[in-house]
Design a protein around this motif. Structure first.
Motif, PDB file in Angstrom:
ATOM      1  N   SER A  78      11.595  32.510  69.225  1.00 59.04           N
ATOM      2  CA  SER A  78      12.838  33.510  69.360  1.00 59.04           C
ATOM      3  C   SER A  78      13.902  33.360  70.233  1.00 59.04           C
ATOM      4  O   SER A  78      14.742  33.665  70.213  1.00 59.04           O
ATOM      5  CB  SER A  78      12.359  35.042  69.319  1.00 59.04           C
ATOM      6  OG  SER A  78      11.734  35.126  70.642  1.00 59.04           O
ATOM      7  N   GLU A 113      16.642  43.549  67.367  1.00 59.87           N
ATOM      8  CA  GLU A 113      15.754  42.992  66.420  1.00 59.87           C
ATOM      9  C   GLU A 113      14.676  41.898  67.175  1.00 59.87           C
ATOM     10  O   GLU A 113      13.468  41.575  66.497  1.00 59.87           O
ATOM     11  CB  GLU A 113      16.567  41.799  65.526  1.00 59.87           C
ATOM     12  CG  GLU A 113      16.939  40.772  65.904  1.00 59.87           C
ATOM     13  CD  GLU A 113      17.558  39.640  65.119  1.00 59.87           C
ATOM     14  OE1 GLU A 113      16.805  39.048  64.378  1.00 59.87           O
ATOM     15  OE2 GLU A 113      18.719  39.964  64.691  1.00 59.87           O
ATOM     16  N   TYR A 114      15.007  41.863  68.431  1.00 57.07           N
ATOM     17  CA  TYR A 114      13.923  40.746  69.320  1.00 57.07           C
ATOM     18  C   TYR A 114      12.831  41.895  69.826  1.00 57.07           C
ATOM     19  O   TYR A 114      11.834  41.369  70.323  1.00 57.07           O
ATOM     20  CB  TYR A 114      14.491  39.917  70.169  1.00 57.07           C
ATOM     21  CG  TYR A 114      15.415  38.981  69.332  1.00 57.07           C
ATOM     22  CD1 TYR A 114      14.901  37.879  68.883  1.00 57.07           C
ATOM     23  CD2 TYR A 114      16.634  39.058  69.273  1.00 57.07           C
ATOM     24  CE1 TYR A 114      15.496  36.710  68.411  1.00 57.07           C
ATOM     25  CE2 TYR A 114      17.637  38.280  68.724  1.00 57.07           C
ATOM     26  CZ  TYR A 114      16.820  36.823  68.150  1.00 57.07           C
ATOM     27  OH  TYR A 114      17.635  36.193  67.643  1.00 57.07           O
TER      28      TYR A 114
END
Length: 167
Positions: free
Chosen positions: A99, A142-143
């Motif tokens: 990510s 979202e992380y």
């Protein structure tokens, strides 16, 4: 009509002044959205930037009560359109190897800096307007955001207007 108001307050740099100012709000049931305090060029004085939400009546009551405090030298209501405001924010997010590229890309778009990187997390430093900091947080959500620390708004009026004891 309720809205956000910003006060720039010049106070004597004395022990307990922050407590007296914040206590004034609490005793009257008013909420401070943001409060930043720092010494000015003259170490005898500090500048407080106070962001509050309410109506004009509440604003006037707060200004009157602040003016009664012995350490308060000057109070100026600052219009956001005629000032520059910034807020420092630190955000810790999950940052696995897969990510990290996406996180770095978001940081580049927002001109944020990765202040610390561990095998599983990234701590990011962002200095911008509160609205842009909020947008940054929305994209990082979202992380997986672990922690957020925000300084609150600090601001200066644009142009030649300034907060000083000069009339």
């Amino acid at each position: 009509m309720e809205r956000e108001y910003i006060l720039s307050v010049l106070v004597q740099n004395n022990a307990g002044v922050l407590c007296r100012v914040s206590g004034l709000f609490g005793r009257r049931g008013y909420n401070i959205t943001s409060l930043t305090v720092g010494e000015t060029l003259d170490p005898r004085y500090s500048r407080m930037t106070i962001v509050l939400y309410g109506n004009e009546y509440i604003l006037e009551q707060i200004k009157k009560q602040l003016a009664k405090l012995e350490e308060v030298e000057k109070i100026v209501e600052v219009e956001p359109s005629s000032a520059v405001f910034r807020e420092l924010m630190l955000v810790k997010v999950w940052a696995s190897a897969g990510s990290r590229a996406g996180i770095i890309e978001i940081c580049n778009v927002f001109h944020a800096t990765i202040a610390d990187l561990s095998p599983t997390t990234a701590t990011i430093e962002m200095t911008s307007t509160p609205a842009k900091n909020n947008a940054f947080l929305d994209l990082l959500a979202e992380y997986g955001i672990l922690e957020v620390a925000r300084t609150g708004a600090a601001g200066l009026q644009r142009g030649e207007k300034h907060l000083s004891l000069e009339k």
